[in-house]
Design an enzyme around this catalytic site. Structure first.
Site, PDB file in Angstrom:
ATOM      1  N   TRP A  26       0.751  -1.252  -0.113  1.00 33.66           N
ATOM      2  CA  TRP A  26       0.050   0.070   0.100  1.00 33.66           C
ATOM      3  C   TRP A  26       0.937   1.130  -0.202  1.00 33.66           C
ATOM      4  O   TRP A  26       2.194   1.175  -0.136  1.00 33.66           O
ATOM      5  CB  TRP A  26      -0.970   0.045   1.090  1.00 33.66           C
ATOM      6  CG  TRP A  26      -2.170   0.628   0.793  1.00 33.66           C
ATOM      7  CD1 TRP A  26      -2.807   1.681   1.158  1.00 33.66           C
ATOM      8  CD2 TRP A  26      -3.425   0.008   0.241  1.00 33.66           C
ATOM      9  NE1 TRP A  26      -4.165   1.941   0.534  1.00 33.66           N
ATOM     10  CE2 TRP A  26      -4.681   0.699  -0.098  1.00 33.66           C
ATOM     11  CE3 TRP A  26      -3.554  -1.423  -0.196  1.00 33.66           C
ATOM     12  CZ2 TRP A  26      -5.574   0.473  -0.631  1.00 33.66           C
ATOM     13  CZ3 TRP A  26      -4.602  -1.741  -1.165  1.00 33.66           C
ATOM     14  CH2 TRP A  26      -5.729  -0.773  -1.231  1.00 33.66           C
ATOM     15  N   ASP A  27       0.306   2.484   0.174  1.00 34.06           N
ATOM     16  CA  ASP A  27       0.999   3.544  -0.052  1.00 34.06           C
ATOM     17  C   ASP A  27       1.729   4.070   1.282  1.00 34.06           C
ATOM     18  O   ASP A  27       2.656   4.779   1.397  1.00 34.06           O
ATOM     19  CB  ASP A  27       0.441   4.616  -0.623  1.00 34.06           C
ATOM     20  CG  ASP A  27      -0.996   5.231  -0.138  1.00 34.06           C
ATOM     21  OD1 ASP A  27      -1.205   4.588   0.913  1.00 34.06           O
ATOM     22  OD2 ASP A  27      -1.691   6.175  -0.385  1.00 34.06           O
ATOM     23  N   TRP A  28       1.372   3.003   2.341  1.00 33.08           N
ATOM     24  CA  TRP A  28       2.264   3.453   3.664  1.00 33.08           C
ATOM     25  C   TRP A  28       2.842   1.962   4.184  1.00 33.08           C
ATOM     26  O   TRP A  28       3.042   2.019   5.125  1.00 33.08           O
ATOM     27  CB  TRP A  28       1.213   3.783   4.694  1.00 33.08           C
ATOM     28  CG  TRP A  28      -0.207   3.464   4.434  1.00 33.08           C
ATOM     29  CD1 TRP A  28      -1.364   4.011   3.936  1.00 33.08           C
ATOM     30  CD2 TRP A  28      -0.733   2.091   5.059  1.00 33.08           C
ATOM     31  NE1 TRP A  28      -2.433   3.341   3.846  1.00 33.08           N
ATOM     32  CE2 TRP A  28      -2.107   1.951   4.374  1.00 33.08           C
ATOM     33  CE3 TRP A  28      -0.139   0.748   5.473  1.00 33.08           C
ATOM     34  CZ2 TRP A  28      -2.896   0.912   4.640  1.00 33.08           C
ATOM     35  CZ3 TRP A  28      -0.879  -0.333   5.542  1.00 33.08           C
ATOM     36  CH2 TRP A  28      -2.017  -0.464   5.180  1.00 33.08           C
ATOM     37  N   ASN A  60     -13.890   0.667   1.141  1.00 34.27           N
ATOM     38  CA  ASN A  60     -13.245   1.702   0.844  1.00 34.27           C
ATOM     39  C   ASN A  60     -12.909   2.357  -0.429  1.00 34.27           C
ATOM     40  O   ASN A  60     -12.433   1.921  -1.156  1.00 34.27           O
ATOM     41  CB  ASN A  60     -11.836   1.580   1.713  1.00 34.27           C
ATOM     42  CG  ASN A  60     -10.942   3.093   1.677  1.00 34.27           C
ATOM     43  OD1 ASN A  60     -11.134   3.866   2.391  1.00 34.27           O
ATOM     44  ND2 ASN A  60     -10.080   2.917   0.704  1.00 34.27           N
ATOM     45  N   GLU A  61     -13.479   3.551  -0.976  1.00 39.91           N
ATOM     46  CA  GLU A  61     -13.425   4.461  -1.967  1.00 39.91           C
ATOM     47  C   GLU A  61     -13.673   3.733  -3.304  1.00 39.91           C
ATOM     48  O   GLU A  61     -13.289   4.385  -4.270  1.00 39.91           O
ATOM     49  CB  GLU A  61     -11.857   4.904  -1.940  1.00 39.91           C
ATOM     50  CG  GLU A  61     -11.504   5.774  -0.855  1.00 39.91           C
ATOM     51  CD  GLU A  61     -10.051   6.279  -0.884  1.00 39.91           C
ATOM     52  OE1 GLU A  61      -9.230   5.764  -1.430  1.00 39.91           O
ATOM     53  OE2 GLU A  61      -9.956   7.346  -0.030  1.00 39.91           O
ATOM     54  N   GLU A  72     -11.809  11.097   6.160  1.00 35.55           N
ATOM     55  CA  GLU A  72     -10.284  10.796   5.858  1.00 35.55           C
ATOM     56  C   GLU A  72      -9.659  12.057   5.413  1.00 35.55           C
ATOM     57  O   GLU A  72     -10.393  12.732   4.621  1.00 35.55           O
ATOM     58  CB  GLU A  72     -10.040   9.823   4.642  1.00 35.55           C
ATOM     59  CG  GLU A  72     -10.216   8.299   5.117  1.00 35.55           C
ATOM     60  CD  GLU A  72      -9.562   7.457   4.172  1.00 35.55           C
ATOM     61  OE1 GLU A  72      -8.579   7.967   3.247  1.00 35.55           O
ATOM     62  OE2 GLU A  72      -9.755   6.354   3.854  1.00 35.55           O
TER      63      GLU A  72
END
Length: 881
Positions: A195-197, A455-456, A553
């Site tokens: 993921w981006d984190w 989510n999204e 968010e």
């Protein structure tokens, strides 16, 4: 409200839509003999070149690390070096003595074939499901159980290749994430492929309990208590659903009782062989007072014993907690949209909190201490809600029990995120079982206040993230509706009538439904909840933020502390331009964005010592992050009572994100390992029950009191304003407003003055030479907001700001350590760091506007004053340039 800032509480139950109470098991399964198969298993890879023992619950990575086959997977570039583990297939084996029973796997990660004594008894393909296998006819005196695990990466790829009718994007994550492809084709933690984190660790293992259950008559599979407040009878009922696996047709008696509430009832039970369930309703006596469960900051969290006694099998003891929840979406005057807020026990609650991601890539490493530390840290920052994000996992039971006890509400996503998904029958059937099991497992917790389908993913279709041709769009909309509405929503509404369900986040909610479940603009601030990120605009400008109904968010990145990074690095990595810094940054241009945002208001570090400059760069990213999130959160809190151009009535602020999964730059306020970033210390202030917010608007300086106290709490208060020069501890002037009534659950303007007049009247202060400090206090100082400030210019333009000489004198103070500070001149963002000693200061990252200041440090492990003194470092803004 008491002197600790705890609010007045109003406990009257109003007309309610959803109601709930929680249960905790306090004794073993009814009439079932259990043999735990947790412990040491044999583990081998596909060609037998590696054969070793491994713990269950656990995963392959932790087993290999325990035996020294691999190093710490989080060390430097090991996420890439150990990719081979996830690409191989692995087998777990254990032997056990004879029992006639059912084999229960609470969680297998993820794709497996399971055999007992050489006979295949079943397969798994969903990390989030429990699997039960009948094995009585296969058992011997000594039994060999094998779990063959297929590479999740290979499985996902094969599933994608078999799906030839049309593509189901995305194919792969962005290159910067260094991840694996086709995660949407496997029911596994979506972030495990990167993921981006977070890193890419597509784990394999038996990640939850395994046991053998034997029984002659029946076994209790699950129990689901649900409360309902009956508005007609003006009383509570408790419905208890019991789910059984029945071997022999049985009859008996069920006794439900809540002794504390003087309520009991007896019921006949009749069960036929096979999967069977029964439902009973206990009416709570109206002659007693029911103490309600409240979110943190609004009341207590009482737990009351519920007894279930089944005459065939014996009894169970649970604890229950009563509360109601409504998601209110109704027309608003002077606005074209609808409200979006939660009423708990009939009272509107502003949701303050963050978003939760998995606490570790390897779930067997998530201990009770780690969970407790993170959740208590959230409560210490006055949070009353966490959103369990849909790209991770449904958390372990302890997480929800702790939230029940701490008064932390849970916004629970189902595990779908940032992707489209296939809708083949086998995939849908697996999801249906997953959803049914998870709803039954979690719905007894009062902390869980809402289900959200994904989510999204509504936004992904609406904004065409995946460049789908217009003529094909409706096909993907149909798939979306089939998965989330016709299946997940249908199951949730059937299984749980006690709380609301949203199809997605962000969403326009009822408006999205009117538009066929995928709104034209799911980010419309007039409806529902909004996710908002902008890294290039000036985060100090509150006008750039959407005045939304609910902000679920938002956030900005920072780097974790040097002491956290040092555990997984070598000196060659300690530079923002190093390969390591680039490797750990999974958000495209993230490192540049952090420094460019900081450069708008601060002078970047320029120390000639490269290691010190690295540490200073970490510090300035945390300062930047804290100030950005503070500005945005304060905007959302003071928008609670506003309607401006049809927008406002904001009733929730959940920044992204609370915790970290590894040591890397991210949006978190708590680093991997539990250390608080500057943002978390600031959250203690900006989430306080009573805060003062100062802004400049059209040339005027405005001050607002924002109160989360209950609506019956009316505070008579005044605001105090002081202007300080950057080179003096003596206020240039002090102002105080008239006494004003501040009503709980709202925003009150306390002060207004043209900035030009404020500066002229204050010994000719200028924007560059002075800072404005303020707070709100009630009569007798019984209640006071945290001290706040407003910069009238960027700190990089501050005139007179000197490099302060700060001396520190630590000393023991009982179970804590007292740190006395003395400073030669005002100092910005004073940061105390004790390196790797786990613990928390009672204040940090503060403006020091007095010559002396005292803070306390509470260690989370045994330490000494000498260790604290040796490791204590102090930094202020002016120290880095």
């Amino acid at each position: 409200m008491d002197r600790l800032g705890r609010p007045c509480v109003h406990l009257t139950v109003l007309s309610v839509v959803y109601a709930l109470f929680v249960v905790e098991v306090t004794c073993g399964g009814l009439g079932v003999a259990e043999l735990s198969l947790n412990g040491v298993w044999a583990l081998r890879n596909s060609n037998g070149s590696l054969s070793l023992s491994a713990g269950v619950p656990g995963c392959v990575h932790t087993g290999l690390q325990l035996h020294g086959v691999i190093e710490d997977p989080y060390y430097r570039f090991n996420d890439l070096a150990y990719r081979w583990i996830s690409l191989d297939n692995w087998t777990y084996t254990v032997s056990f003595p004879f029992k006639r029973a059912v084999l229960v796997f609470e969680g297998v990660d993820t794709v497996s074939t399971i055999s007992l004594n050489g006979v295949i008894i079943g397969k798994t393909d969903n990390m989030f499901r429990r699997y039960d296998f009948e094995v009585a006819g296969l058992l011997k005196d000594v039994n060999i159980l094998e779990v063959w695990l297929m590479s999740a990466v290979t499985y996902a790829s094969e599933k994608r290749q078999a799906h030839t009718a049309y593509s189901v994007p995305p194919e792969c994550p962005p290159v910067v994430q260094k991840g694996e492809c086709h995660i949407n084709f496997i029911r596994k933690a979506q972030c495990s492929f990167s993921w981006d984190w977070g890193p890419s660790f597509p784990t394999l293992g038996i990640w939850k309990d395994v046991r053998l259950e034997s029984f002659d008559t029946l076994r209790l599979l699950s129990f689901v208590p649900s409360p309902k407040y009956d508005t007609v009878l003006s009383g509570w009922t408790v419905e208890v659903e019991l789910f059984f696996d029945v071997a022999v047709a049985s009859k008996g008696i069920v006794l439900l009782s809540v002794p504390q509430l003087q309520s009991a009832a007896k019921f006949q039970l009749s069960l036929m062989p096979g999967q069977s369930n029964a439902s009973f309703v206990l009416h709570i006596s109206q002659n007693v007072t029911v103490d309600l469960w409240w979110p943190f900051g609004h009341g207590q969290q009482p737990l009351i014993k519920l007894l279930i006694d089944i005459s065939i099998e014996g009894g169970e003891t649970f604890h229950i907690a009563f509360r109601t929840v409504e998601l209110v979406q109704e027309p608003i005057l002077e606005s074209p949209g609808r409200s979006f807020y939660f009423r708990i026990n009939g009272q509107p609650i502003f949701l303050k909190g963050s978003n939760w991601i998995p606490a570790h890539a390897f779930q067997d490493q998530v201990t009770a201490d780690r969970l407790t530390q993170l959740l208590v840290s959230a409560q210490m920052a006055h949070m009353n809600v966490l959103r369990v994000w849909g790209g991770g996992i449904y958390e372990q039971d302890l997480f929800y029990s702790l939230c029940d006890q701490l008064g932390i509400m849970v916004w629970q996503d189902f595990m779908f995120a940032c992707a489209l998904y296939p809708i083949e029958q086998d995939f849908i059937q697996s999801v249906r079982e997953e959803v049914t099991q998870q709803v039954r497992r979690l719905k007894s917790h009062p902390s869980v206040v809402i289900w959200s389908g994904n989510n999204e993913n509504e936004a992904a279709i609406a904004d065409n993230w995946f460049s789908i041709p217009h003529e094909q769009r409706q096909h993907y909309v149909n798939d979306y509706v089939h998965l989330y509405v016709e299946n997940i929503r249908q199951i949730v509404q059937q299984e749980d009538s006690t709380r609301p369900f949203l199809v997605s986040s962000p969403t326009n909610a009822v408006e999205s439904e009117k538009e066929g479940w995928v709104a034209h603009n799911p980010y419309d601030p007039h409806y529902g909840d909004v996710h908002f990120y902008s890294y290039v605009t000036d985060c100090w400008d509150w006008r750039k933020f959407p005045r939304t109904r609910f902000a679920s968010e938002y956030g900005f990145q920072s780097w974790p502390s040097f002491s956290t990074l040092r555990k997984v690095t070598v000196p060659a990595d300690w530079d923002f331009g190093s390969n390591f810094s680039s490797h750990r940054q999974h958000h495209n241009l993230g490192n540049i964005q952090m420094l460019l945002q900081a450069l708008l208001h601060y002078i970047l570090p320029n120390n000639t010592d490269p290691v010190q400059r690295y540490r200073d760069n970490i510090y300035i990213t945390q300062v930047m992050q804290a100030q950005c999130v503070k500005t945005q959160t304060e905007f959302y809190r003071r928008s609670r009572s506003d309607i401006v151009e049809g927008k406002g009535h904001t009733m929730g602020a959940l920044y992204w994100q609370l915790n970290d999964i590894w040591q890397a730059p991210s949006w978190s306020s708590i680093e991997f390992g539990g250390k608080w970033k500057m943002l978390h210390y600031w959250a203690v202030r900006f989430f306080s029950p009573l805060i003062t917010v100062g802004v400049e608007d059209n040339g005027d300086f405005l001050l607002y009191a924002v109160s989360d106290l209950n609506v019956d709490c009316i505070l008579k208060a005044t605001v105090r304003v002081k202007l300080y020069r950057w080179n003096s501890f003596t206020p240039q002037c002090s102002l105080e407003s008239d006494w004003t009534k501040v009503k709980g659950g709202g925003v009150t303007q306390m002060f207004q003055c043209p900035v030009s007049k404020l500066l002229t009247d204050c010994r000719k202060c200028t924007r560059h030479t002075c800072v404005v400090i303020f707070d709100v206090s009630g009569q007798g100082d019984v209640v006071r907001s945290p001290t706040n400030y407003l910069f009238l210019s960027s700190p990089q333009d501050a005139e007179g700001l000197q490099k302060p000489k700060i001396t520190i004198v630590p000393q023991e103070a009982g179970a804590r350590f007292k740190v006395n500070l003395r400073c030669s001149s005002p100092a910005l963002f004073v940061w105390l760091d004790v390196e790797d000693i786990p613990g928390v200061f009672d204040d940090n990252g503060f403006l020091m506007m007095s010559e002396s200041y005292t803070v306390f440090f509470t260690a989370w492990r045994v330490t000494t004053l000498k260790e604290v003194v040796d490791k204590l470092h102090i930094t202020s803004l002016r120290d880095i340039y």
